[in-house]
Design a protein around this motif. Structure first.
Motif, PDB file in Angstrom:
ATOM      1  N   ASP A  96     -11.346   3.328  -0.766  1.00 26.36           N
ATOM      2  CA  ASP A  96     -10.885   4.623  -1.248  1.00 26.36           C
ATOM      3  C   ASP A  96      -9.642   4.454  -2.132  1.00 26.36           C
ATOM      4  O   ASP A  96      -9.558   4.995  -3.230  1.00 26.36           O
ATOM      5  CB  ASP A  96     -10.585   5.520  -0.032  1.00 26.36           C
ATOM      6  CG  ASP A  96     -10.086   6.890  -0.456  1.00 26.36           C
ATOM      7  OD1 ASP A  96     -10.684   7.464  -1.395  1.00 26.36           O
ATOM      8  OD2 ASP A  96      -9.091   7.369   0.129  1.00 26.36           O
ATOM      9  N   LEU A  97      -8.691   3.682  -1.628  1.00 26.99           N
ATOM     10  CA  LEU A  97      -7.472   3.402  -2.396  1.00 26.99           C
ATOM     11  C   LEU A  97      -7.799   2.722  -3.717  1.00 26.99           C
ATOM     12  O   LEU A  97      -7.247   3.059  -4.768  1.00 26.99           O
ATOM     13  CB  LEU A  97      -6.611   2.424  -1.589  1.00 26.99           C
ATOM     14  CG  LEU A  97      -5.375   2.928  -0.921  1.00 26.99           C
ATOM     15  CD1 LEU A  97      -4.739   1.801  -0.133  1.00 26.99           C
ATOM     16  CD2 LEU A  97      -4.413   3.446  -1.955  1.00 26.99           C
ATOM     17  N   ASP A  98      -8.693   1.745  -3.613  1.00 23.09           N
ATOM     18  CA  ASP A  98      -9.079   0.979  -4.798  1.00 23.09           C
ATOM     19  C   ASP A  98      -9.660   1.914  -5.859  1.00 23.09           C
ATOM     20  O   ASP A  98      -9.313   1.834  -7.038  1.00 23.09           O
ATOM     21  CB  ASP A  98     -10.113  -0.081  -4.389  1.00 23.09           C
ATOM     22  CG  ASP A  98     -10.206  -1.196  -5.415  1.00 23.09           C
ATOM     23  OD1 ASP A  98      -9.174  -1.848  -5.678  1.00 23.09           O
ATOM     24  OD2 ASP A  98     -11.305  -1.400  -5.969  1.00 23.09           O
ATOM     25  N   VAL A 100       0.828  -1.208   0.000  1.00 24.07           N
ATOM     26  CA  VAL A 100       0.000   0.000   0.000  1.00 24.07           C
ATOM     27  C   VAL A 100       0.862   1.258   0.000  1.00 24.07           C
ATOM     28  O   VAL A 100       0.628   2.189  -0.781  1.00 24.07           O
ATOM     29  CB  VAL A 100      -0.964  -0.019   1.215  1.00 24.07           C
ATOM     30  CG1 VAL A 100      -1.580   1.344   1.442  1.00 24.07           C
ATOM     31  CG2 VAL A 100      -2.049  -1.065   0.989  1.00 24.07           C
ATOM     32  N   SER A 101       1.906   1.274   0.815  1.00 25.82           N
ATOM     33  CA  SER A 101       2.698   2.505   0.871  1.00 25.82           C
ATOM     34  C   SER A 101       3.442   2.739  -0.450  1.00 25.82           C
ATOM     35  O   SER A 101       3.572   3.874  -0.904  1.00 25.82           O
ATOM     36  CB  SER A 101       3.643   2.498   2.074  1.00 25.82           C
ATOM     37  OG  SER A 101       4.805   1.778   1.783  1.00 25.82           O
ATOM     38  N   PHE A 102       3.903   1.671  -1.085  1.00 19.93           N
ATOM     39  CA  PHE A 102       4.613   1.832  -2.366  1.00 19.93           C
ATOM     40  C   PHE A 102       3.661   2.271  -3.482  1.00 19.93           C
ATOM     41  O   PHE A 102       4.002   3.105  -4.319  1.00 19.93           O
ATOM     42  CB  PHE A 102       5.321   0.528  -2.760  1.00 19.93           C
ATOM     43  CG  PHE A 102       6.539   0.219  -1.912  1.00 19.93           C
ATOM     44  CD1 PHE A 102       6.898   1.010  -0.832  1.00 19.93           C
ATOM     45  CD2 PHE A 102       7.341  -0.874  -2.211  1.00 19.93           C
ATOM     46  CE1 PHE A 102       8.019   0.730  -0.057  1.00 19.93           C
ATOM     47  CE2 PHE A 102       8.469  -1.171  -1.451  1.00 19.93           C
ATOM     48  CZ  PHE A 102       8.799  -0.371  -0.370  1.00 19.93           C
ATOM     49  N   ILE A 103       2.464   1.677  -3.500  1.00 17.38           N
ATOM     50  CA  ILE A 103       1.485   2.044  -4.550  1.00 17.38           C
ATOM     51  C   ILE A 103       1.097   3.506  -4.387  1.00 17.38           C
ATOM     52  O   ILE A 103       0.992   4.255  -5.364  1.00 17.38           O
ATOM     53  CB  ILE A 103       0.220   1.147  -4.443  1.00 17.38           C
ATOM     54  CG1 ILE A 103       0.601  -0.288  -4.717  1.00 17.38           C
ATOM     55  CG2 ILE A 103      -0.909   1.670  -5.339  1.00 17.38           C
ATOM     56  CD1 ILE A 103       0.186  -0.865  -6.014  1.00 17.38           C
ATOM     57  N   LYS A 104       0.897   3.904  -3.140  1.00 15.83           N
ATOM     58  CA  LYS A 104       0.535   5.310  -2.897  1.00 15.83           C
ATOM     59  C   LYS A 104       1.632   6.230  -3.412  1.00 15.83           C
ATOM     60  O   LYS A 104       1.362   7.227  -4.069  1.00 15.83           O
ATOM     61  CB  LYS A 104       0.336   5.557  -1.397  1.00 15.83           C
ATOM     62  CG  LYS A 104      -1.032   5.188  -0.887  1.00 15.83           C
ATOM     63  CD  LYS A 104      -1.090   5.576   0.583  1.00 15.83           C
ATOM     64  CE  LYS A 104      -2.464   5.430   1.161  1.00 15.83           C
ATOM     65  NZ  LYS A 104      -2.413   5.484   2.629  1.00 15.83           N
ATOM     66  N   ALA A 105       2.890   5.901  -3.077  1.00 18.03           N
ATOM     67  CA  ALA A 105       3.997   6.782  -3.464  1.00 18.03           C
ATOM     68  C   ALA A 105       4.141   6.864  -4.976  1.00 18.03           C
ATOM     69  O   ALA A 105       4.394   7.929  -5.526  1.00 18.03           O
ATOM     70  CB  ALA A 105       5.301   6.287  -2.834  1.00 18.03           C
ATOM     71  N   TRP A 106       3.959   5.739  -5.670  1.00 19.40           N
ATOM     72  CA  TRP A 106       4.204   5.761  -7.122  1.00 19.40           C
ATOM     73  C   TRP A 106       3.024   6.338  -7.905  1.00 19.40           C
ATOM     74  O   TRP A 106       3.203   7.106  -8.844  1.00 19.40           O
ATOM     75  CB  TRP A 106       4.538   4.358  -7.655  1.00 19.40           C
ATOM     76  CG  TRP A 106       5.084   4.431  -9.053  1.00 19.40           C
ATOM     77  CD1 TRP A 106       4.354   4.668 -10.191  1.00 19.40           C
ATOM     78  CD2 TRP A 106       6.448   4.340  -9.467  1.00 19.40           C
ATOM     79  NE1 TRP A 106       5.184   4.711 -11.287  1.00 19.40           N
ATOM     80  CE2 TRP A 106       6.486   4.514 -10.867  1.00 19.40           C
ATOM     81  CE3 TRP A 106       7.653   4.107  -8.786  1.00 19.40           C
ATOM     82  CZ2 TRP A 106       7.668   4.469 -11.601  1.00 19.40           C
ATOM     83  CZ3 TRP A 106       8.831   4.062  -9.530  1.00 19.40           C
ATOM     84  CH2 TRP A 106       8.827   4.246 -10.923  1.00 19.40           C
ATOM     85  N   PHE A 107       1.809   5.956  -7.519  1.00 15.62           N
ATOM     86  CA  PHE A 107       0.654   6.297  -8.366  1.00 15.62           C
ATOM     87  C   PHE A 107      -0.265   7.377  -7.815  1.00 15.62           C
ATOM     88  O   PHE A 107      -0.996   8.004  -8.570  1.00 15.62           O
ATOM     89  CB  PHE A 107      -0.213   5.057  -8.616  1.00 15.62           C
ATOM     90  CG  PHE A 107       0.492   3.939  -9.330  1.00 15.62           C
ATOM     91  CD1 PHE A 107       0.718   4.006 -10.698  1.00 15.62           C
ATOM     92  CD2 PHE A 107       0.934   2.821  -8.642  1.00 15.62           C
ATOM     93  CE1 PHE A 107       1.361   2.976 -11.363  1.00 15.62           C
ATOM     94  CE2 PHE A 107       1.584   1.787  -9.304  1.00 15.62           C
ATOM     95  CZ  PHE A 107       1.802   1.867 -10.666  1.00 15.62           C
TER      96      PHE A 107
END
Ligand SMILES: *[C@@H]1O[C@H](CO)[C@@H](O)[C@H](O)[C@H]1NC(C)=O
Ligand SMILES: *[C@@H]1O[C@H](CO)[C@@H](O)[C@H](O)[C@H]1NC(C)=O
Ligand SMILES: *[C@@H]1O[C@H](CO)[C@@H](O)[C@H](O)[C@H]1NC(C)=O
Length: 435
Positions: free
Chosen positions: A187-189, A123-130
């Motif tokens: 929300d993330l999804d 989750v933290s990596f996906i948030k940072a990249w996208f």
């Protein structure tokens, strides 16, 4: 308590020796999320599972990969070192591996678990990249593989290839969704789907992207990997099937000739690598097609009457040494396992090839999702031997018994993961030092 000797040597074993990274990044793959989430793994995959956990931890310690927004101060006569540090292609590949391995690790470390350090990493990596406004990538590749100089400072179609590993990321996210991971919130999804929709539109309309989709060689094959996988992400299964149908009725038809050679890859500077590279892309398209409901894809023949298996069989005869391609001589191996798992391996031909090339191949991560390698319950002698090699190594190594050691469960067996990580990492590290 871990002995001081082990404490000193463990990080070197797990994270590589002489600064060489032990994690192997496969060119691409789509890992069936249902298979991972079902967790019904054979005992002989325990070592591969341990390797995945080690790789998940390794990759988690390296990310997230994003640009820091700095204020630069002009200094006469000095270069801005940032310009030389940017490696978006490698960074995206590292991100994709981190997402895939941490998602699988999250799934295989417990049936009822809905959150763990592995899923938090994803989750933290996906948030940072996208997603995070400060660090996110815009959903286009307008400047990828930019031609510098007077031609316009815009990206070229070959840059679309740099996001091919989206197929790994989608596999990972689908695993989190299917496991009802509480870190992967609605929300993330929703935000990730919105990003994917924008990027899909770009992929389907931008001139340089369409040009990449028209490429006859591996560039075209990989283009369909990411586009089809992203359709899964947004829940458009017919769309994914449409994309793979397009590939298999167009480029694929002339990519494999009668003897299994891939002429467009044979013409390249590194024929072993390019044959293996395009095979990985073809297999990824075939796996996506299968997951989208295509039951015929593996038997689909090219204009010359060949299948993916014909291509793999030809590539088995290629020698990386003959063309002095010494950097990554095991690139074909995940594809050998994939072909064996799909078409069967009644004579143990593929398993023997793997065992002769990498004695501990059953420790490699791909071994987990390419099951059963030999078809049915009857495992070939080569796999049993590979597994025994790893077990005998295991008894020689002093297992760690640290209280933080997690466990992998498979078919009722519980194995100390730290111990298997040690064996897996030892063999991987050895492979690299012997290269
Ligand atoms: C299938 O793909 C073609 C382009 O190759 C597109 O025109 C068509 O709308 C797509 N159909 C679906 C159902 O996605
Ligand atoms: C190919 O077709 C044959 C005959 O229909 C079938 O038995 C076999 O399972 C197919 N193989 C794959 C890999 O789909
Ligand atoms: C896996 O290993 C366990 C423990 O050794 C054993 O009880 C079980 O029968 C094995 N399962 C399979 C499918 O071989």
């Amino acid at each position: 308590m871990r002995s001081p000797f082990l404490s000193a040597i463990l990080p070197a074993l797990i994270f590589g020796i002489n600064g060489v990274q032990a994690l192997t990044s496969y060119a691409n793959d789509f890992v069936n999320p249902d298979f991972i989430v079902a967790g019904d793994f054979a005992n002989n995959t325990l070592a591969a599972q341990a390797t995945i956990l080690a790789w998940a931890k390794d990759s988690a310690s390296k990310g997230p990969w994003f640009w820091k927004l700095c204020k630069y101060v002009s200094r006469d006569g000095l270069f801005n070192p940032d310009g030389r540090l940017i490696n978006d292609v490698g960074n995206f590949q590292a991100l994709a591996d981190a997402v895939l391995y941490n998602s699988i690790a999250f799934s295989i470390t417990g049936k009822g678990i809905t959150s763990s350090s592995y899923s938090k990493t994803v989750v933290s990596f996906i948030k940072a990249w996208f997603l995070d406004p400060e660090t996110k990538m815009n959903p286009n590749l307008n400047y990828a593989q930019m031609e510098r100089g007077p031609t316009g400072q815009v990206g070229s179609h070959t840059g679309i290839l740099d996001l091919k590993c989206m197929a790994k990321i989608v596999s990972g996210i689908m695993i989190l969704r299917k496991k009802k991971c509480t870190d992967w919130t609605d929300d993330l999804d929703g935000q990730m789907n919105a990003w994917a929709r924008e990027y899909i539109t770009w992929l389907e309309t931008a001139p340089i992207s369409l040009e990449e989709g028209d490429a006859d060689n591996n560039h075209g094959t990989f283009y369909y990997n990411q586009l089809a996988a992203l359709k899964f992400l947004i829940g458009d299964f017919p769309g994914a099937l449409n994309v793979t149908n397009t590939y298999f009725s167009r480029q694929y038809m002339s990519q494999i000739v009668a003897d299994g050679e891939q002429p467009l890859e044979a013409a390249r500077t590194r024929p072993y690598h390019y044959h293996a590279y395009n095979l990985a892309a073809m297999i990824t398209n075939a796996r996506i097609a299968t997951y989208a409901g295509d039951k015929e894809v593996w038997n689909k023949t090219t204009n010359a009457g060949s299948t993916i298996k014909t291509a793999l069989d030809f590539s088995l005869g290629l020698s990386a040494a003959a063309t002095k391609e010494t950097t990554y001589t095991t690139e074909l191996y995940p594809s050998i396992a994939a072909v064996a798992s799909v078409y069967g391996d009644p004579e143990g031909k593929y398993a023997s090839f793997l065992a002769n090339g990498v004695p501990g191949f059953a420790l490699d991560a791909y071994f987990l999702w390419n099951q059963p390698l030999a078809g049915g319950e009857a495992e070939s002698a080569a796999i049993v031997k590979a597994f025994e090699t790893s077990t005998s190594q295991d008894t020689k190594a002093t297992p760690s018994t640290g209280s933080s050691a997690s466990t992998v469960k498979g078919n009722g067996a519980t194995v100390n993961v730290a111990r298997w990580s040690l064996v897996g990492a030892l063999l991987v590290a050895l492979e690299y030092t012997l290269l």
